[in-house]
Design a protein around this motif. Sequence first.
Motif, PDB file in Angstrom:
ATOM      1  N   TYR A 158       0.820  -1.207   0.000  1.00 12.92           N
ATOM      2  CA  TYR A 158       0.000   0.000   0.000  1.00 12.92           C
ATOM      3  C   TYR A 158       0.861   1.267   0.000  1.00 12.92           C
ATOM      4  N   THR A 159       1.887   1.283   0.834  1.00  8.38           N
ATOM      5  CA  THR A 159       2.693   2.501   0.927  1.00  8.38           C
ATOM      6  C   THR A 159       3.590   2.675  -0.299  1.00  8.38           C
ATOM      7  N   THR A 160       4.013   1.577  -0.905  1.00  6.18           N
ATOM      8  CA  THR A 160       4.805   1.688  -2.132  1.00  6.18           C
ATOM      9  C   THR A 160       3.964   2.280  -3.252  1.00  6.18           C
ATOM     10  N   LEU A 161       2.773   1.735  -3.462  1.00  7.41           N
ATOM     11  CA  LEU A 161       1.893   2.285  -4.490  1.00  7.41           C
ATOM     12  C   LEU A 161       1.506   3.716  -4.145  1.00  7.41           C
ATOM     13  N   GLY A 162       1.279   3.978  -2.865  1.00  8.68           N
ATOM     14  CA  GLY A 162       0.967   5.337  -2.441  1.00  8.68           C
ATOM     15  C   GLY A 162       2.076   6.308  -2.792  1.00  8.68           C
ATOM     16  N   TYR A 163       3.326   5.899  -2.547  1.00  3.98           N
ATOM     17  CA  TYR A 163       4.441   6.790  -2.875  1.00  3.98           C
ATOM     18  C   TYR A 163       4.565   6.980  -4.387  1.00  3.98           C
ATOM     19  N   PHE A 164       4.324   5.925  -5.137  1.00  5.13           N
ATOM     20  CA  PHE A 164       4.357   6.068  -6.600  1.00  5.13           C
ATOM     21  C   PHE A 164       3.338   7.106  -7.061  1.00  5.13           C
ATOM     22  N   TYR A 165       2.151   7.064  -6.469  1.00  7.32           N
ATOM     23  CA  TYR A 165       1.134   8.057  -6.819  1.00  7.32           C
ATOM     24  C   TYR A 165       1.589   9.472  -6.433  1.00  7.32           C
ATOM     25  N   ILE A 166       2.295   9.588  -5.306  1.00  4.40           N
ATOM     26  CA  ILE A 166       2.837  10.889  -4.917  1.00  4.40           C
ATOM     27  C   ILE A 166       3.799  11.395  -5.982  1.00  4.40           C
ATOM     28  N   GLU A 167       4.697  10.523  -6.410  1.00  3.55           N
ATOM     29  CA  GLU A 167       5.667  10.899  -7.440  1.00  3.55           C
ATOM     30  C   GLU A 167       4.973  11.299  -8.735  1.00  3.55           C
ATOM     31  N   ALA A 168       3.842  10.680  -9.012  1.00  2.59           N
ATOM     32  CA  ALA A 168       3.083  10.980 -10.230  1.00  2.59           C
ATOM     33  C   ALA A 168       2.184  12.200 -10.060  1.00  2.59           C
ATOM     34  N   GLY A 169       2.139  12.764  -8.848  1.00  2.97           N
ATOM     35  CA  GLY A 169       1.297  13.929  -8.599  1.00  2.97           C
ATOM     36  C   GLY A 169      -0.166  13.597  -8.407  1.00  2.97           C
ATOM     37  N   GLU A 170      -0.493  12.345  -8.196  1.00  2.00           N
ATOM     38  CA  GLU A 170      -1.887  11.920  -8.000  1.00  2.00           C
ATOM     39  C   GLU A 170      -2.161  11.814  -6.498  1.00  2.00           C
ATOM     40  N   TYR A 171      -2.331  12.956  -5.869  1.00  2.00           N
ATOM     41  CA  TYR A 171      -2.350  13.008  -4.417  1.00  2.00           C
ATOM     42  C   TYR A 171      -3.605  12.380  -3.811  1.00  2.00           C
ATOM     43  N   ASP A 172      -4.732  12.469  -4.489  1.00  2.00           N
ATOM     44  CA  ASP A 172      -5.951  11.845  -3.955  1.00  2.00           C
ATOM     45  C   ASP A 172      -5.794  10.328  -3.901  1.00  2.00           C
ATOM     46  N   LYS A 173      -5.286   9.752  -4.976  1.00  2.00           N
ATOM     47  CA  LYS A 173      -5.042   8.307  -4.984  1.00  2.00           C
ATOM     48  C   LYS A 173      -4.010   7.931  -3.928  1.00  2.00           C
ATOM     49  N   ALA A 174      -2.968   8.749  -3.799  1.00  2.00           N
ATOM     50  CA  ALA A 174      -1.919   8.478  -2.812  1.00  2.00           C
ATOM     51  C   ALA A 174      -2.484   8.494  -1.401  1.00  2.00           C
ATOM     52  N   THR A 175      -3.366   9.449  -1.129  1.00  2.00           N
ATOM     53  CA  THR A 175      -3.984   9.545   0.197  1.00  2.00           C
ATOM     54  C   THR A 175      -4.853   8.324   0.474  1.00  2.00           C
ATOM     55  N   ASP A 176      -5.659   7.941  -0.491  1.00  2.00           N
ATOM     56  CA  ASP A 176      -6.573   6.811  -0.304  1.00  2.00           C
ATOM     57  C   ASP A 176      -5.808   5.520  -0.025  1.00  2.00           C
ATOM     58  N   ILE A 177      -4.783   5.238  -0.812  1.00  2.00           N
ATOM     59  CA  ILE A 177      -4.071   3.963  -0.671  1.00  2.00           C
ATOM     60  C   ILE A 177      -3.211   3.956   0.597  1.00  2.00           C
ATOM     61  N   SER A 178      -2.685   5.124   0.983  1.00  2.00           N
ATOM     62  CA  SER A 178      -1.911   5.200   2.232  1.00  2.00           C
ATOM     63  C   SER A 178      -2.818   5.018   3.440  1.00  2.00           C
ATOM     64  N   ASN A 179      -4.014   5.579   3.362  1.00  2.00           N
ATOM     65  CA  ASN A 179      -4.981   5.379   4.450  1.00  2.00           C
ATOM     66  C   ASN A 179      -5.424   3.928   4.542  1.00  2.00           C
ATOM     67  N   GLN A 180      -5.394   3.219   3.403  1.00  2.00           N
ATOM     68  CA  GLN A 180      -5.722   1.792   3.429  1.00  2.00           C
ATOM     69  C   GLN A 180      -4.740   1.042   4.327  1.00  2.00           C
ATOM     70  N   ALA A 181      -3.469   1.441   4.267  1.00  2.00           N
ATOM     71  CA  ALA A 181      -2.465   0.821   5.147  1.00  2.00           C
ATOM     72  C   ALA A 181      -2.799   1.091   6.609  1.00  2.00           C
ATOM     73  N   LEU A 182      -3.252   2.310   6.914  1.00  2.00           N
ATOM     74  CA  LEU A 182      -3.577   2.658   8.297  1.00  2.00           C
ATOM     75  C   LEU A 182      -4.830   1.947   8.790  1.00  2.00           C
ATOM     76  N   LEU A 183      -5.727   1.604   7.871  1.00  2.00           N
ATOM     77  CA  LEU A 183      -6.887   0.805   8.262  1.00  2.00           C
ATOM     78  C   LEU A 183      -6.451  -0.588   8.703  1.00  2.00           C
ATOM     79  N   GLU A 184      -5.368  -1.075   8.088  1.00  2.00           N
ATOM     80  CA  GLU A 184      -4.827  -2.389   8.462  1.00  2.00           C
ATOM     81  C   GLU A 184      -4.023  -2.303   9.760  1.00  2.00           C
ATOM     82  N   ASP A 185      -3.270  -1.202   9.900  1.00  2.00           N
ATOM     83  CA  ASP A 185      -2.433  -1.026  11.090  1.00  2.00           C
ATOM     84  C   ASP A 185      -2.212   0.466  11.302  1.00  2.00           C
TER      85      ASP A 185
END
Length: 275
Positions: A158-185
């Motif tokens: 989740y955090t790897t894909l989230g960071y990739f989205y950050i690098e791509a400037g897709e901040y909404d997607k990055a936020t969603d996928i990073s929060n998915q990690a926090l839902l797990e832990d």
Amino acid sequence: MSFFKNHPHIIILLVGTIIALICKVSFSYILLGYLAYAIFFYFVNLPVALGWTGYVMQFVLHKPRLAFPMYRFALKHKARCSSPLIAYGLHLLEDCQYPEALRTFEYVITLPKINPTMLKFARQDLAIAYWKNGDLATGISTLEQMQKDYDIFNLEFYTTLGYFYIEAGEYDKATDISNQALLEDESYGPAYDNLAQIQYRQGNLEEAESLFLKALELRDTMVDSKFYLGLIHEKQGDAEGARTFFTAAHNSKITGLNTVTREQVDAKYEQYKEM
């Protein structure tokens, strides 16, 4: 029937042992026969054998430097041993040998009869190798395809894909996928680092600082968070605070898997160390 097909060497040794016992061969000679067969099998399958020997050297005997030449030999001779080659690929990423890491993971995912779990790890590492070789788009598409192929992911995915989205400037997607990690832990530090980097890139320095500090509270080894905290204090005109965090980043372990490089960190450290 499948047992005979999947375990021919066990069958050969079993048959040989039965024949030896019928012929009343002493147990010491039977053991010598086992040893001779093991040596013969090792050298007949040398690339695979060396790959697994390297794996034992690295993870059992903790001698990684002895393992790497064995991994190289195994890869050069197209050995079919996924775990050793994945270990080698990770070493190459950590050592910033990105083109060779990419070639390694591209080969691993083609192996027949690869363990499904090992294939999953290899595909995730392949995506990282694409990113590190400057092909972010293929890295993202590789992970997005994995989302379609699997139901369960580790937090690092989740955090790897989230960071990739950050690098791509897709901040909404990055936020969603990073929060998915926090839902797990909810105590997973790298997810907070991702969220902090989003805020930093959007110019929200106070929110970014809070999230970076939260990331470090949960995982104090995160050099990326330390470095960005240094940048934040630098932007705020706080030279002493910047020096503190750049020094902390300089004293941290940095590998080719980090989002910041040793060169970036040391440049800032040198700039501030005499202040």
